[in-house]
Design a protein around this motif. Structure first.
Motif, PDB file in Angstrom:
ATOM      1  N   GLU A  97      46.397  21.397 -30.703  1.00 51.42           N
ATOM      2  CA  GLU A  97      45.018  20.957 -31.152  1.00 51.42           C
ATOM      3  C   GLU A  97      45.118  19.742 -31.988  1.00 51.42           C
ATOM      4  O   GLU A  97      44.230  19.008 -31.960  1.00 51.42           O
ATOM      5  CB  GLU A  97      44.494  22.104 -32.022  1.00 51.42           C
ATOM      6  CG  GLU A  97      43.124  21.622 -32.497  1.00 51.42           C
ATOM      7  CD  GLU A  97      42.478  22.750 -33.327  1.00 51.42           C
ATOM      8  OE1 GLU A  97      41.659  22.748 -34.087  1.00 51.42           O
ATOM      9  OE2 GLU A  97      42.907  24.057 -33.060  1.00 51.42           O
ATOM     10  N   LEU A  98      46.432  19.448 -32.835  1.00 50.75           N
ATOM     11  CA  LEU A  98      46.404  18.269 -33.353  1.00 50.75           C
ATOM     12  C   LEU A  98      47.852  17.721 -33.186  1.00 50.75           C
ATOM     13  O   LEU A  98      48.810  18.505 -33.444  1.00 50.75           O
ATOM     14  CB  LEU A  98      46.317  18.603 -34.936  1.00 50.75           C
ATOM     15  CG  LEU A  98      46.604  17.356 -36.053  1.00 50.75           C
ATOM     16  CD1 LEU A  98      45.498  16.475 -35.739  1.00 50.75           C
ATOM     17  CD2 LEU A  98      46.679  17.878 -37.562  1.00 50.75           C
ATOM     18  N   GLY A  99      47.967  16.366 -32.726  1.00 46.36           N
ATOM     19  CA  GLY A  99      49.345  15.719 -32.405  1.00 46.36           C
ATOM     20  C   GLY A  99      49.838  15.167 -33.771  1.00 46.36           C
ATOM     21  O   GLY A  99      49.283  15.222 -34.733  1.00 46.36           O
ATOM     22  N   ALA A 100      51.113  14.331 -33.651  1.00 42.48           N
ATOM     23  CA  ALA A 100      51.832  13.949 -34.625  1.00 42.48           C
ATOM     24  C   ALA A 100      50.960  12.575 -34.846  1.00 42.48           C
ATOM     25  O   ALA A 100      50.432  11.832 -34.085  1.00 42.48           O
ATOM     26  CB  ALA A 100      53.231  13.414 -34.346  1.00 42.48           C
ATOM     27  N   SER A 101      50.897  12.126 -36.310  1.00 47.40           N
ATOM     28  CA  SER A 101      50.322  11.016 -36.825  1.00 47.40           C
ATOM     29  C   SER A 101      51.150   9.732 -36.692  1.00 47.40           C
ATOM     30  O   SER A 101      52.251   9.928 -36.469  1.00 47.40           O
ATOM     31  CB  SER A 101      49.895  11.356 -38.339  1.00 47.40           C
ATOM     32  OG  SER A 101      51.181  11.114 -38.955  1.00 47.40           O
ATOM     33  N   PRO A 102      50.592   8.697 -36.866  1.00 44.83           N
ATOM     34  CA  PRO A 102      51.285   7.519 -36.920  1.00 44.83           C
ATOM     35  C   PRO A 102      52.572   7.612 -38.000  1.00 44.83           C
ATOM     36  O   PRO A 102      53.577   6.989 -37.598  1.00 44.83           O
ATOM     37  CB  PRO A 102      50.339   6.461 -37.056  1.00 44.83           C
ATOM     38  CG  PRO A 102      49.317   6.748 -36.827  1.00 44.83           C
ATOM     39  CD  PRO A 102      49.179   8.357 -36.617  1.00 44.83           C
ATOM     40  N   ARG A 103      52.336   8.037 -39.022  1.00 43.03           N
ATOM     41  CA  ARG A 103      53.568   8.396 -40.034  1.00 43.03           C
ATOM     42  C   ARG A 103      54.729   9.144 -39.403  1.00 43.03           C
ATOM     43  O   ARG A 103      55.630   8.949 -39.771  1.00 43.03           O
ATOM     44  CB  ARG A 103      52.848   9.299 -41.230  1.00 43.03           C
ATOM     45  CG  ARG A 103      54.040   9.133 -42.279  1.00 43.03           C
ATOM     46  CD  ARG A 103      53.414  10.079 -43.467  1.00 43.03           C
ATOM     47  NE  ARG A 103      52.385   9.660 -44.180  1.00 43.03           N
ATOM     48  CZ  ARG A 103      51.163  10.015 -44.675  1.00 43.03           C
ATOM     49  NH1 ARG A 103      50.676  10.856 -43.842  1.00 43.03           N
ATOM     50  NH2 ARG A 103      50.518   9.138 -45.454  1.00 43.03           N
ATOM     51  N   GLY A 104      54.181   9.979 -38.484  1.00 46.49           N
ATOM     52  CA  GLY A 104      55.312  10.725 -37.711  1.00 46.49           C
ATOM     53  C   GLY A 104      56.111   9.590 -36.881  1.00 46.49           C
ATOM     54  O   GLY A 104      57.313   9.871 -36.570  1.00 46.49           O
TER      55      GLY A 104
END
Length: 321
Positions: free
Chosen positions: A247-254
């Motif tokens: 439902e939620l993917g990894a962020s740019p921080r990831g």
């Protein structure tokens, strides 16, 4: 790699190896776990150690802290803890007739947040600024934290009574999540045989100074990474955002964390370049806690399911030639 000289690079590598060997004196049979913890330290990241009781979560955090000659604070999180118990509080000085800031335990090089999910979301949120910006703001005044600075947090994933799940915003600030796991039978036998000769954690001696750690952390930035590997990282992260299971993917921080982890991994291996294997080996630890499963696929082992999804994404993503 633009190291000052080759001798400096060799010295730094020897220091890293000494750090790993020192931690392994009390963490027996888990070299991969120790290596991941060191990668998080050298990449200037925060580490979440999540596992069942008795496998050595707190011992690993203590061993890492004791191996470095720097300030260390342990915070035992409880349900009645307040943000001021972590950050500090302004106290009125009657003699000077002014408020003085009393520093909390967050003002240390390495902070062990033991059983972090036992405190309320309000208190958990007091760590957000510290973990993200290496500073805390109290009464409109910004206080900078020490360098290096690392939060080592532990939590038990199976004990739900009296616990509060970590919000996504805080999970995303953890550079890496790792599990120690039960030892294999031969490893557990080695632990039994070595019980009397094992060094007690309080007797572990530091092998690096805070300045040494800061110098090695600066070297991580100097490890080059090919553009094709950067595109490889982006493809993996983008697949977490389009996966039908998430439902939620990894962020740019990831994305940034995975690149920095790959650089730290190459440095520990003594290489002046990154490999696809660095990214593949670290993707689960760096990304799995940053994603959210679809509600209809969420199970009691949700964290393990998320790791499995990341493993499948990595396996399906073409490796650059």
């Amino acid at each position: 790699m633009n190291f000052p000289n080759q001798q400096t690079a060799m010295n730094e590598l020897q220091q890293i190896q000494a750090l790993q060997q020192n931690i392994e004196r009390v963490i027996i049979g888990k070299p991969d776990v120790v290596r991941l913890a060191i990668i998080a330290l050298l990449a200037e990241g925060h580490l979440l150690i999540e596992d069942v009781p008795g496998v050595g979560k707190t011992t690993l955090a203590h061993a890492l802290a004791k191996s470095i000659d720097c300030t260390f604070q342990r915070i035992q999180f409880t349900s009645d803890m307040l943000p001021s118990d972590i950050i500090g509080v302004s106290v009125y000085n009657q003699q000077r007739r002014e408020f003085e800031f009393q520093y909390g335990p967050i003002f240390a090089n390495i902070v062990l947040a033991d059983e972090i999910n036992r405190t309320t979301p309000k208190t958990q949120s007091s760590l957000l600024e510290a973990m993200s910006e290496r500073q805390v703001s109290v009464d409109g005044i910004t206080h900078h934290l020490k360098t290096p600075f690392m939060v080592l947090a532990t939590q038990n994933p199976l004990e739900y009574h009296g616990t509060y799940p970590l919000p996504e915003s805080q999970l995303d600030r953890f550079f890496m999540r790792l599990r120690i796991g039960y030892p294999a039978p031969d490893q557990e036998k080695a632990i039994l045989k070595a019980e009397r000769s094992m060094i007690a954690i309080e007797h572990l001696q530091p092998v690096l100074s805070a300045r040494d750690v800061t110098a090695i952390q600066a070297m991580v930035d100097q490890v080059p990474i090919d553009e094709s590997l950067q595109e490889y990282i982006i493809r993996i992260v983008n697949r977490t955002r389009t996966s039908k299971w998430l439902e939620l993917g990894a962020s740019p921080r990831g994305t940034l964390a995975l690149q920095r982890a790959a650089r730290a991994s190459a440095l520990i291996a003594g290489r002046q370049y990154c490999l696809p294997d660095d990214i593949k080996a670290l993707a689960v630890s760096v990304l799995a806690h940053r994603v959210m499963l679809q509600t209809d696929t969420l199970s009691e082992t949700g964290a393990e399911d998320a790791e499995r999804v990341i493993q499948e994404i990595v396996a399906e993503t073409p490796v650059p030639l």
